[in-house]
Design a protein around this motif. Structure first.
Motif, mmCIF file in Angstrom:
data_model
loop_
_atom_site.group_PDB
_atom_site.id
_atom_site.type_symbol
_atom_site.label_atom_id
_atom_site.label_comp_id
_atom_site.label_asym_id
_atom_site.label_seq_id
_atom_site.Cartn_x
_atom_site.Cartn_y
_atom_site.Cartn_z
ATOM 1 N N THR A 171 0.838 -1.198 0.000
ATOM 2 C CA THR A 171 0.000 0.000 0.000
ATOM 3 C C THR A 171 0.870 1.242 0.000
ATOM 4 O O THR A 171 0.612 2.207 -0.741
ATOM 5 N N PHE B 71 2.302 1.783 -3.385
ATOM 6 C CA PHE B 71 1.283 2.295 -4.303
ATOM 7 C C PHE B 71 1.051 3.788 -4.085
ATOM 8 O O PHE B 71 1.010 4.575 -5.052
ATOM 9 N N ARG C 130 -9.468 -3.335 -4.562
ATOM 10 C CA ARG C 130 -8.728 -2.949 -5.761
ATOM 11 C C ARG C 130 -8.948 -1.465 -6.031
ATOM 12 O O ARG C 130 -10.056 -0.949 -5.885
ATOM 13 N N TYR D 120 -3.635 -1.041 -7.745
ATOM 14 C CA TYR D 120 -3.385 -1.593 -6.407
ATOM 15 C C TYR D 120 -4.414 -2.675 -6.167
ATOM 16 O O TYR D 120 -5.620 -2.452 -6.296
ATOM 17 N N THR E 191 -5.164 -6.132 -3.520
ATOM 18 C CA THR E 191 -4.704 -6.864 -2.331
ATOM 19 C C THR E 191 -4.761 -8.378 -2.491
ATOM 20 O O THR E 191 -4.439 -9.100 -1.551
#
Length: 297
Positions: free
Chosen positions: A138, A141, A237, A249, A251
């Motif tokens: 994260t 990103f 997302r 991004y 997960t």
């Protein structure tokens, strides 16, 4: 050059835990007890037997009251419904306790403001358990997003935990995905795209809700939220679109266990150095104000 010792090296932060439900057991107690930055000093819950079961694996003190818990710690972590957190967190702040807070801060904007105001007035450290913010993926990103020109974004946070199981609890079933999942996506969109200037919601938060956000750089973003859909695993997302290739991004491939050491270290560092965290009660109040505007305009 001699390395500077970490601020918790000789004195881990003594944390008291409020709550003994599934999330308190699965995350808070386990993570806080793992250290070395923190120590689980005490547990209090309205069900004493549940508090005892949560504390036992870690040898933590079982408090008979919230006031007793405050006597056995220097910081308090909350793993309770928003209304309970909003009632107790200001009391802890007034006692000078640093706070590890869940999102949302409260069940509504007025309650959230009382928490944030109490934190500010007492001058205590606060930090939100916005889980994904503590994962290295994260952070990478969000760092990459700083150099991306964004025209629009779309995102989703979807799972089926409200359909059945131990997380299908009263406040989640009452308020739905907007209060529970909304803070996560609004936080990411606000941080990755630009500050949100307008937001509106359509749909039913207990089934499926759609957020449309306008950002101060002119971008528009969408967020799809539901905790009541049958998907094999939770879907989180965020996609950023603009003149360059999309920045995505997702997960799906990350291990959420990587979040917890970062969260614990960030909190302990903030407490020991008296340094505000970027995801504090003020951030929580801001996110809750966006949720309130989404519903009420």
């Amino acid at each position: 050059m001699t390395a500077v010792p970490a601020p918790w090296t000789d004195r881990p932060v003594e944390v008291g835990l409020v709550g003994a439900g599934p999330w308190a057991r699965a995350m808070h107690a386990r993570v806080l007890a793992a250290g070395p930055e923190t120590r689980l000093a005490a547990v209090w819950a309205r069900r004493t037997e549940a508090a005892r079961e949560t504390a036992a694996p870690y040898g933590a003190h079982v408090a008979d009251s919230f006031e007793e818990l405050l006597d056995h710690c220097e910081a308090v972590a909350f793993a309770v419904p928003p209304a309970v957190q909003a009632e107790l967190a200001p009391q802890a702040a007034k006692r000078g306790k640093d706070l590890l807070l869940e999102k949302p801060l409260g069940p509504d904007l007025a309650a959230a403001r009382r928490v944030a105001d109490a934190v500010a007035e007492a001058g205590v450290v606060s930090q939100l358990v916005l889980t994904k913010r503590y994962h290295p993926a994260t952070r990478a990103f969000l760092e990459a997003a700083r150099s991306v020109e964004v025209a629009g974004a779309r995102s989703c946070y979807l799972h089926g935990a409200f359909l059945e199981g131990e997380f299908a609890t009263g406040w989640r079933l009452e308020h739905g995905a907007l209060l529970d999942l909304g803070p996560h996506l609004l936080d990411l969109l606000d941080a990755a795209v630009a500050p949100v200037t307008a937001v509106r919601a359509t749909g039913d938060p207990r089934r499926w809700v759609e957020l449309t956000c306008e950002h101060d750089n002119g971008a528009v973003s969408q967020a799809s939220l539901s905790g009541s859909v049958a998907v094999p695993r939770a879907l989180t997302r965020v996609e950023l679109f603009g003149p360059a290739e999309p920045l995505v991004y997702d997960t799906a491939g990350i291990d959420h266990e990587e979040c917890w050491p970062v969260l614990r270290r960030d909190f302990a560092t903030a407490v020991r150095t008296r340094t505000p965290t970027p995801v504090d009660a003020g951030r929580g109040l801001y996110l809750q104000s966006l949720l309130d505007r989404a519903v009420h305009g």
